[in-house]
Design a protein around this motif. Structure first.
Motif, short mmCIF file in Angstrom:
data_model
loop_
_atom_site.label_atom_id
_atom_site.label_comp_id
_atom_site.label_asym_id
_atom_site.label_seq_id
_atom_site.Cartn_x
_atom_site.Cartn_y
_atom_site.Cartn_z
N ALA A 37 2.82 -9.79 -13.72
CA ALA A 37 2.96 -9.64 -14.94
C ALA A 37 4.47 -9.40 -15.46
O ALA A 37 4.67 -9.38 -16.80
N GLY A 38 5.35 -8.95 -14.55
CA GLY A 38 6.63 -8.82 -14.92
C GLY A 38 6.76 -7.47 -15.78
O GLY A 38 7.86 -7.15 -16.35
N THR A 39 6.04 -6.32 -15.12
CA THR A 39 6.19 -5.09 -15.64
C THR A 39 7.07 -3.95 -14.64
O THR A 39 6.99 -2.90 -14.78
N THR A 40 7.76 -4.66 -13.87
CA THR A 40 8.46 -3.80 -12.97
C THR A 40 9.93 -3.67 -13.15
O THR A 40 10.52 -2.61 -12.76
N GLY A 41 10.15 -4.77 -13.77
CA GLY A 41 11.74 -4.87 -14.18
C GLY A 41 12.63 -4.81 -13.30
O GLY A 41 14.04 -4.98 -13.34
N VAL A 42 12.25 -5.13 -11.75
CA VAL A 42 13.03 -5.14 -10.62
C VAL A 42 12.79 -6.48 -9.95
O VAL A 42 13.47 -6.73 -9.07
N HIS B 10 15.16 4.60 -10.18
CA HIS B 10 14.07 5.56 -9.50
C HIS B 10 13.24 4.65 -8.67
O HIS B 10 12.67 4.72 -7.57
N ILE B 11 12.99 3.39 -9.13
CA ILE B 11 12.15 2.35 -8.41
C ILE B 11 12.46 1.99 -7.28
O ILE B 11 12.08 1.94 -6.30
N LEU B 12 13.88 1.41 -7.36
CA LEU B 12 14.78 0.89 -6.25
C LEU B 12 14.94 2.10 -5.16
O LEU B 12 14.61 1.85 -3.84
N ASN B 13 15.20 3.31 -5.33
CA ASN B 13 15.51 4.17 -4.66
C ASN B 13 14.14 4.65 -4.12
O ASN B 13 13.91 5.17 -2.77
N THR B 14 13.03 4.59 -4.52
CA THR B 14 11.74 4.98 -4.14
C THR B 14 11.08 4.03 -3.03
O THR B 14 10.73 4.10 -2.17
N ALA C 74 15.45 1.73 -21.79
CA ALA C 74 14.21 2.31 -21.18
C ALA C 74 14.07 1.68 -19.81
O ALA C 74 13.56 2.37 -18.91
N VAL C 75 14.04 0.36 -19.73
CA VAL C 75 13.89 -0.31 -18.76
C VAL C 75 14.99 -0.16 -17.41
O VAL C 75 14.71 0.35 -16.19
N GLU C 76 16.30 -0.27 -17.88
CA GLU C 76 17.28 -0.05 -16.93
C GLU C 76 17.26 1.41 -16.55
O GLU C 76 17.46 1.73 -15.23
N ASN C 77 17.00 2.60 -17.16
CA ASN C 77 16.76 3.86 -16.72
C ASN C 77 15.79 3.95 -15.62
O ASN C 77 16.11 4.84 -14.80
N ILE D 260 0.86 -1.18 0.16
CA ILE D 260 0.06 -0.09 -0.04
C ILE D 260 0.83 1.32 -0.06
O ILE D 260 0.54 2.50 -0.71
N GLN D 261 2.02 1.13 0.76
CA GLN D 261 2.96 2.17 0.67
C GLN D 261 3.42 2.59 -0.72
O GLN D 261 3.53 3.90 -1.04
N LYS D 262 3.74 1.63 -1.40
CA LYS D 262 4.04 1.85 -2.95
C LYS D 262 3.09 2.55 -3.60
O LYS D 262 3.29 3.59 -4.33
N PHE D 263 1.99 2.32 -3.59
CA PHE D 263 0.75 2.76 -3.87
C PHE D 263 0.59 4.09 -3.69
O PHE D 263 0.19 4.99 -4.31
N GLU D 264 0.68 4.33 -2.33
CA GLU D 264 0.50 5.60 -1.74
C GLU D 264 1.45 6.77 -2.37
O GLU D 264 1.06 7.83 -2.87
#
Ligand code: FAD
Length: 488
Positions: free
Chosen positions: A380-385, A477-481, A470-473, A277-281
């Motif tokens: 679905a495999g759309t996070t890339g991480v 951001h995803i990991l840091n957030t 584009a995925v690597e870029n 839920i925190q991710k979505f917040e």
């Protein structure tokens, strides 16, 4: 005439009487208050919402009203949008405070809340929103999040008390539930988990008393998990119980010593509940956009026949179809089966994840946006991480429903198929099909795709895309957030 000064408790996904900050503040304020729940037409008609959610809410309110009756209190239900409701109530009363929990919902509720904020400001109302279940608003990363969350979970549970204070009459209004809708809400189908605070505690207590002892052993089994999992999810999603109440009850239960693995696995999942839920917040765009924008580059040609087969439980893969039919009927299946349904739609059938999210949201009695969209995208495999998991429905069926009991329960067409063929009924000869009264391709479909070739194509497509710039870029951001920084 001078307007009566009041406060308002605005219930959202927190329909309970205990461990409830807004009720506590309203009781302490020495000002009469009313309690409102808004059935907002815009959200009732939103594609993530279904009658079963509204029925669950309606019956949760009914239970709460029974609890509050001795204190002369009752939830006022209004069928209108929040801005109209606040304006209407401001015309009638001098509203000092609105007390509610923060909502980590879809973009539309966030936009609604911004409008409500403006209206409150114009009307000189103090809207006091409280933190829900340790979810933090406005954070930029996960530094320290887990520590804060554990602190919140160990804070004392709020013991709400209600005084028999002056009753505020809500004047006649035109925002009544339409009669046709109300008559549908009054019904509560037996196949769903019963709604409300009392039932939430019943489920929690029976899990700790016995049901949960084989939690991990059964967690992935479609039949046994129905008994061994806590089945708390609808109660947590609609706030019949708080995460903290569940966490402390399980964490301090005397049966925890002998069942420490099971109980701590459950506590870990309560942490996951809030983690998602925190991710979505932080990024509610995950409802409609890939977590990793690089995955928007992949095209998934729409195949209406595939989507229809998936939604109606007629793909020809017995475990997939049994799961879809079970969730359509009862509102619940376990985690592994949910993940498998998503993996089949998005990987084997190569359909865009957005073709399935609202469908399952409507079917899940425990629909919680903050868990649903991030989990859906992970599968679905759309996070890339995250590691992409392809769930083979035949292998899962052999491992988790070896006798085919779950399949036979939900697919009556296959009721007489021998166990040796129940996982792959298309392998029966025509004579065997005739013997057990099902012709594959007529009474029950042939598999709509080949598992091996579709799995290989999915691996090549999704895995192959992981190294795209584009995925690597996006990864940093995803990991840091969303991920707790590792200690160096
Ligand atoms: C595609 C997909 C969509 C999902 N959508 C939802 C949803 O809308 N609402 C929802 O509550 N759960 C969702 N889940 C997570 C999980 O499947 C359910 O929480 C679980 O099946 C609920 O059953 P339970 O209460 O018996 O869980 P238990 O196993 O007893 O766990 C206790 C509680 O921990 C939380 N929890 C358990 N597993 C997870 C998990 N993997 N991620 C986050 N929280 C978890 C839930 O609040 C659950 O009630 C989804 C999973 C997937 C794969």
């Amino acid at each position: 005439m001078k307007k009566q000064t009041i406060n308002i408790v605005w219930l959202k996904r927190d329909i309970r009487s205990q461990d409830h900050r807004p009720f506590q503040k309203a009781e302490q304020a020495n000002v009469p208050y009313i309690i409102i729940y808004l059935f907002e037409p815009k959200f009732i008609n939103y594609p993530d919402t279904s009658l079963r959610h509204l029925q669950f809410v309606y019956h949760s309110i009914k239970t709460l009203n029974n609890t509050l009756e001795p204190f002369n209190k009752k939830v006022t239900v209004l069928y209108t949008d929040a801005v109209t409701a606040i304006n209407f109530l401001s015309d009638t009363y001098e509203i000092k405070n609105v007390f509610s929990y923060q909502e980590s919902g879809v973009l539309a509720t966030w936009q609604r809340d911004k409008k409500v904020k403006q209206i409150c400001k114009i009307n000189n109302i103090n809207w006091q929103e409280y933190q829900r279940d340790g979810i933090l608003r406005g954070i930029k990363n996960r530094q320290d999040w887990s520590t804060q969350w554990h602190k919140t979970m160990h804070q004392p549970v709020i013991k709400n008390t209600f005084n028999n204070t002056e009753k505020v009459e809500v004047l006649e209004h035109k925002y009544l539930l339409p009669r046709e809708l109300e008559s549908k809400l009054k019904v509560y189908p037996k196949q769903y988990q019963p709604a409300g605070e009392i039932n939430a505690w019943r489920y929690l207590k029976s899990f700790a008393a016995k049901r949960g002892f084989k939690y991990q052993k059964h967690i992935s089994k479609p039949t046994e998990s129905r008994m061994s999992c806590s089945r708390l999810s609808p109660y947590l999603a609609w706030g019949n119980i708080s995460v903290k109440q569940a966490f402390q009850f399980i964490g301090t239960h005397p049966n925890g010593t002998k069942n420490s693995n099971a109980f701590s696995a459950m506590l870990t999942r309560l942490h996951w509940h809030c983690h998602f839920i925190q991710k979505f917040e932080v990024e509610c765009a995950y409802e409609t956009h890939c977590v990793n924008k690089g995955y928007e580059l992949l095209e998934h040609p729409i195949n209406e026949d595939y989507i229809k087969a998936w939604k109606t439980g007629t793909t020809g893969y017995p475990l997939i179809d049994a799961c879809m039919r079970a969730v359509a009927e009862t509102g619940w299946i376990n985690f592994r089966m949910r993940a498998m349904l998503v993996s089949f739609l998005t990987l084997n059938l190569d359909q865009d994840w957005r073709e399935g999210t609202y469908h399952l949201a409507r079917l899940f009695l425990d629909y919680e946006p903050g868990i649903h969209y991030p989990q859906f995208q992970m599968q679905a495999g759309t996070t890339g991480v995250n590691t992409v998991r392809l769930y083979n429905p035949v292998k899962n069926s052999l491992e988790h429903d070896p006798e085919g009991l779950f399949i036979k329960k939900w697919i009556p067409e296959l009721a007489n198929v021998p166990v040796s063929y129940i996982h792959e009924p298309w392998k029966m000869s025509l004579m065997e099909q005739t013997f057990c009264g099902v012709i594959i391709g007529e009474d029950y479909p042939l598999p709509i795709v080949d598992l091996q070739t579709s799995a290989k194509a999915a691996r090549d497509k999704i895995w192959g895309h992981k190294k795209h710039p584009a995925v690597e870029n996006e990864k940093d951001h995803i990991l840091n957030t969303h991920v707790k920084p590792r200690k160096k």
